[in-house]
Scaffold this motif. Structure first.
Motif, mmCIF file in Angstrom:
data_model
loop_
_atom_site.group_PDB
_atom_site.id
_atom_site.type_symbol
_atom_site.label_atom_id
_atom_site.label_comp_id
_atom_site.label_asym_id
_atom_site.label_seq_id
_atom_site.Cartn_x
_atom_site.Cartn_y
_atom_site.Cartn_z
ATOM 1 N N ASP A 88 0.817 -1.221 0.000
ATOM 2 C CA ASP A 88 0.000 0.000 0.000
ATOM 3 C C ASP A 88 0.851 1.272 0.000
ATOM 4 O O ASP A 88 0.457 2.288 0.580
ATOM 5 C CB ASP A 88 -0.992 0.015 1.165
ATOM 6 C CG ASP A 88 -2.102 -0.997 0.964
ATOM 7 O OD1 ASP A 88 -2.496 -1.210 -0.207
ATOM 8 O OD2 ASP A 88 -2.565 -1.585 1.956
ATOM 9 N N ILE A 89 1.991 1.213 -0.639
ATOM 10 C CA ILE A 89 2.835 2.396 -0.826
ATOM 11 C C ILE A 89 2.690 2.816 -2.280
ATOM 12 O O ILE A 89 2.996 2.045 -3.194
ATOM 13 C CB ILE A 89 4.310 2.102 -0.492
ATOM 14 C CG1 ILE A 89 4.430 1.714 0.985
ATOM 15 C CG2 ILE A 89 5.183 3.305 -0.831
ATOM 16 C CD1 ILE A 89 5.800 1.222 1.387
ATOM 17 N N MET A 90 2.165 4.007 -2.480
ATOM 18 C CA MET A 90 1.915 4.513 -3.819
ATOM 19 C C MET A 90 3.102 5.355 -4.273
ATOM 20 O O MET A 90 3.458 6.336 -3.631
ATOM 21 C CB MET A 90 0.641 5.371 -3.854
ATOM 22 C CG MET A 90 -0.587 4.687 -3.305
ATOM 23 S SD MET A 90 -0.878 3.083 -4.078
ATOM 24 C CE MET A 90 -2.055 2.395 -2.966
ATOM 25 N N VAL A 91 3.719 4.939 -5.361
ATOM 26 C CA VAL A 91 4.862 5.660 -5.913
ATOM 27 C C VAL A 91 4.424 6.313 -7.220
ATOM 28 O O VAL A 91 3.946 5.631 -8.131
ATOM 29 C CB VAL A 91 6.061 4.722 -6.162
ATOM 30 C CG1 VAL A 91 7.233 5.489 -6.745
ATOM 31 C CG2 VAL A 91 6.461 4.017 -4.869
ATOM 32 N N ALA A 137 -0.258 13.524 -2.477
ATOM 33 C CA ALA A 137 -0.160 13.161 -1.064
ATOM 34 C C ALA A 137 -1.532 12.968 -0.420
ATOM 35 O O ALA A 137 -1.616 12.507 0.717
ATOM 36 C CB ALA A 137 0.619 14.233 -0.304
ATOM 37 N N SER A 138 -2.594 13.285 -1.155
ATOM 38 C CA SER A 138 -3.939 13.232 -0.580
ATOM 39 C C SER A 138 -4.643 11.921 -0.910
ATOM 40 O O SER A 138 -4.208 11.145 -1.758
ATOM 41 C CB SER A 138 -4.782 14.393 -1.119
ATOM 42 O OG SER A 138 -5.186 14.138 -2.454
ATOM 43 N N ASP A 139 -5.776 11.705 -0.238
ATOM 44 C CA ASP A 139 -6.601 10.533 -0.517
ATOM 45 C C ASP A 139 -7.192 10.571 -1.916
ATOM 46 O O ASP A 139 -7.592 9.527 -2.449
ATOM 47 C CB ASP A 139 -7.728 10.427 0.513
ATOM 48 C CG ASP A 139 -7.223 9.975 1.878
ATOM 49 O OD1 ASP A 139 -6.133 9.361 1.938
ATOM 50 O OD2 ASP A 139 -7.915 10.246 2.874
ATOM 51 N N ALA A 140 -7.245 11.736 -2.524
ATOM 52 C CA ALA A 140 -7.776 11.848 -3.885
ATOM 53 C C ALA A 140 -6.928 11.062 -4.887
ATOM 54 O O ALA A 140 -7.414 10.698 -5.958
ATOM 55 C CB ALA A 140 -7.850 13.313 -4.303
#
Length: 104
Positions: free
Chosen positions: A31-34, A83-86
């Motif tokens: 769950d790390i978004m790059v 960096a946001s939930d969007a």
């Protein structure tokens, strides 16, 4: 973008895009978004000599749809978005903030 006489610089930019994609695949299971932000011509300390040269400045300004240098505060929206939930479903993406540099 390829630029004459800037081979190491442009090669490093391409490497960042590919590294972003590879790390995205490696880290998504955790769950790390790059993702990456790819800026166009921004008026930074490195670019001041270019901005002060009439010929180089005209080339840069003519190559962007907005016909101007970017200002550093114009990258912050992209950074906040990523960096946001969007952006929770964005992974391995390249977000271009370049004033239309790559649109031409």
């Amino acid at each position: 973008m390829g630029l004459a006489n800037r081979t190491p610089y442009t090669a490093s930019k391409g490497a960042i895009v590919q590294m972003t994609r590879a790390l995205a695949l490696e880290l998504a299971p955790f769950d790390i978004m790059v993702n990456a932000i790819c800026p166009g011509p921004f008026l930074t300390e490195m670019n001041i000599p270019i901005a002060e040269s009439d010929d180089a400045r005209d080339i840069i300004l003519g190559a962007t749809a907005l016909r101007r240098w970017g200002h550093l505060h114009e990258i912050q929206g992209a950074a906040i978005f990523l960096a946001s939930d969007a952006a929770s479903y964005m992974v391995g993406s390249v977000l271009t903030v370049d004033g239309g540099w790559t649109a031409r």
